[in-house]
Scaffold this active site. Structure first.
Site, PDB file in Angstrom:
ATOM      1  N   ASN A 139     -10.942  -2.623  -5.312  1.00  0.00           N
ATOM      2  CA  ASN A 139     -10.382  -1.638  -6.100  1.00  0.00           C
ATOM      3  C   ASN A 139     -11.042  -1.297  -7.572  1.00  0.00           C
ATOM      4  O   ASN A 139     -10.764  -0.183  -8.246  1.00  0.00           O
ATOM      5  CB  ASN A 139      -8.854  -1.947  -6.466  1.00  0.00           C
TER       6      ASN A 139
ATOM      7  N   ASP B  26       0.610  -1.224  -0.202  1.00  0.00           N
ATOM      8  CA  ASP B  26       0.168   0.080   0.034  1.00  0.00           C
ATOM      9  C   ASP B  26       0.908   1.270   0.039  1.00  0.00           C
ATOM     10  O   ASP B  26       2.415   1.276   0.570  1.00  0.00           O
ATOM     11  CB  ASP B  26      -0.875   0.088   1.165  1.00  0.00           C
TER      12      ASP B  26
ATOM     13  N   ARG C  20       0.169   7.606  -2.696  1.00  0.00           N
ATOM     14  CA  ARG C  20       0.698   8.833  -1.762  1.00  0.00           C
ATOM     15  C   ARG C  20       2.228   9.140  -2.215  1.00  0.00           C
ATOM     16  O   ARG C  20       2.598  10.222  -2.126  1.00  0.00           O
ATOM     17  CB  ARG C  20       0.595   8.526  -0.473  1.00  0.00           C
TER      18      ARG C  20
HETATM   19  C1  IPE Z   1      -5.398  -2.882  -0.395  1.00  0.00           C
HETATM   20  O1  IPE Z   1      -5.069  -1.459  -0.457  1.00  0.00           O
HETATM   21  C2  IPE Z   1      -5.515  -3.432  -1.729  1.00  0.00           C
HETATM   22  C3  IPE Z   1      -4.193  -3.723  -2.216  1.00  0.00           C
HETATM   23  C4  IPE Z   1      -3.091  -3.182  -1.698  1.00  0.00           C
HETATM   24  C5  IPE Z   1      -4.150  -4.041  -3.519  1.00  0.00           C
HETATM   25  P1  IPE Z   1      -6.307  -0.177  -0.593  1.00  0.00           P
HETATM   26  O2  IPE Z   1      -5.441   0.946  -0.891  1.00  0.00           O
HETATM   27  O3  IPE Z   1      -7.090  -0.764  -1.852  1.00  0.00           O
HETATM   28  O4  IPE Z   1      -6.806  -0.476   0.725  1.00  0.00           O
HETATM   29  P2  IPE Z   1      -7.863   0.612   1.643  1.00  0.00           P
HETATM   30  O5  IPE Z   1      -8.905   1.038   0.570  1.00  0.00           O
HETATM   31  O6  IPE Z   1      -7.041   1.874   2.247  1.00  0.00           O
HETATM   32  O7  IPE Z   1      -8.394  -0.126   2.805  1.00  0.00           O
HETATM   33  C1  IPE Z   2      -1.532  -0.033  -3.264  1.00  0.00           C
HETATM   34  O1  IPE Z   2      -1.440   1.525  -3.419  1.00  0.00           O
HETATM   35  C2  IPE Z   2      -1.760  -0.316  -4.605  1.00  0.00           C
HETATM   36  C3  IPE Z   2      -3.124  -0.704  -4.959  1.00  0.00           C
HETATM   37  C4  IPE Z   2      -4.093  -0.712  -3.889  1.00  0.00           C
HETATM   38  C5  IPE Z   2      -3.454  -1.108  -6.075  1.00  0.00           C
HETATM   39  P1  IPE Z   2      -2.577   2.637  -3.370  1.00  0.00           P
HETATM   40  O2  IPE Z   2      -2.977   3.133  -4.632  1.00  0.00           O
HETATM   41  O3  IPE Z   2      -3.701   2.174  -2.508  1.00  0.00           O
HETATM   42  O4  IPE Z   2      -1.874   3.738  -2.663  1.00  0.00           O
HETATM   43  P2  IPE Z   2      -2.427   4.951  -1.727  1.00  0.00           P
HETATM   44  O5  IPE Z   2      -2.951   4.000  -0.717  1.00  0.00           O
HETATM   45  O6  IPE Z   2      -3.554   5.681  -2.271  1.00  0.00           O
HETATM   46  O7  IPE Z   2      -1.301   5.775  -1.319  1.00  0.00           O
HETATM   47 MG    MG Z   3      -4.037   2.305  -0.665  1.00  0.00          MG
END
Ligand code: IPE
Ligand code: IPE
Ligand code: MG
Length: 245
Positions: A68, A20, A24
């Site tokens: 997602n 994750d 950001r």
């Molecule tokens: C969890 O991350 C899913 C993946 C890393 C693929 P998200 O960024 O989607 O999760 P939430 O929405 O913050 O819980």
């Molecule tokens: C994790 O990074 C990757 C996926 C969930 C696909 P994010 O895209 O959730 O990044 P943040 O949480 O918005 O920073």
């Molecule tokens: Mg995320």
């Protein structure tokens, strides 16, 4: 528990990572979210490459969740492209190194080119045993449990399975992770402290670790530190520590 005791403890057999923080990471650099996802793939390569050397045999990476789909279409498109390109570029090398690739998640709703690539990766590496790489893509823990339950019910209806013989071990063989043991250590990067529907069944007794580092900045040294910290944890599974009774 002191460190010298933990040094003898086994490394986790199965590590699961919620990758994750890509968005950001990109935003902090004034870049679009897809830039962070691209950078995140470089971290995937580093971690996949180094995890086996840390004594770990099963690695599961959360790469696209069933939730997602709520993201903008262009970001979803970018994530699908990256998945496809990652496998296309790395499949040969992974196959040669004895990595068995398994894509966890539902195949429903996936683009044809992506599901083709998934089939190719799994077929090509099916006989490998050195290291298990599971990529959770279009994956949700609840969805996985529902899909397994449906398949079990269908088998029972056909008389192929006796419901009375279904126990936890047997249920696990119907899940996408049938070939991996339960998760020992689950790590989430980016400072968020939740499971987000990842491996709900398999992580029933996993040790959880949350690190503040955003996924693109996560290193193999940090993974090694997490494993060291894991070894100091006392896993009781509802029982008592040795000698505590
Ligand atoms: C969890 O991350 C899913 C993946 C890393 C693929 P998200 O960024 O989607 O999760 P939430 O929405 O913050 O819980
Ligand atoms: C994790 O990074 C990757 C996926 C969930 C696909 P994010 O895209 O959730 O990044 P943040 O949480 O918005 O920073
Ligand atoms: Mg995320």
């Amino acid at each position: 528990m002191s460190d010298d005791v933990s040094a003898d403890r086994p490394a986790p057999a199965h590590i699961a990572i919620i990758m994750d923080g890509n968005g950001r990471w990109a935003r902090r650099r004034g870049q679009p979210r897809a830039f962070g996802h691209r950078k995140g793939v470089e971290t995937v390569r580093r971690i996949v490459e180094g995890t086996g050397d840390l004594g770990v045999k099963h690695l599961t990476l959360f790469s696209f969740s069933t939730e997602n789909w709520r993201r903008p279409a262009d970001e979803i498109g970018a994530l699908f492209e990256l998945m496809k390109h990652y496998i296309a570029a790395d499949l040969d090398g992974l196959a040669r190194r004895g990595v068995k690739i398994r894509i966890l998640g539902s195949r429903e709703g996936l683009r044809e080119d992506v599901s083709d690539m998934i089939r190719r990766a799994e077929a090509r590496t099916a006989d490998n045993t050195a290291f298990h790489l599971n990529i959770a893509f279009n994956y949700g823990g609840r969805d996985e449990i529902v899909r397994a339950s449906r398949a079990i019910a269908e088998a029972a209806q056909k008389g192929e399975l006796d419901p009375a013989r279904l126990d936890e071990g047997a249920f696990g063989t119907w899940l996408d992770t049938a070939e991996s043991p339960d998760v020992d250590l689950m790590i989430r990067t980016s400072g968020e402290q939740r499971i987000s529907n990842f491996l709900l069944w398999q992580a029933a007794y996993a040790e959880l670790m949350f690190v503040d580092t955003l996924w693109p900045d996560f290193t193999i040294d940090q993974l090694a530190d997490a494993i060291d910290a894991y070894k100091t944890r006392s896993r009781r599974y509802g029982g008592l520590d040795a000698g505590a009774a």
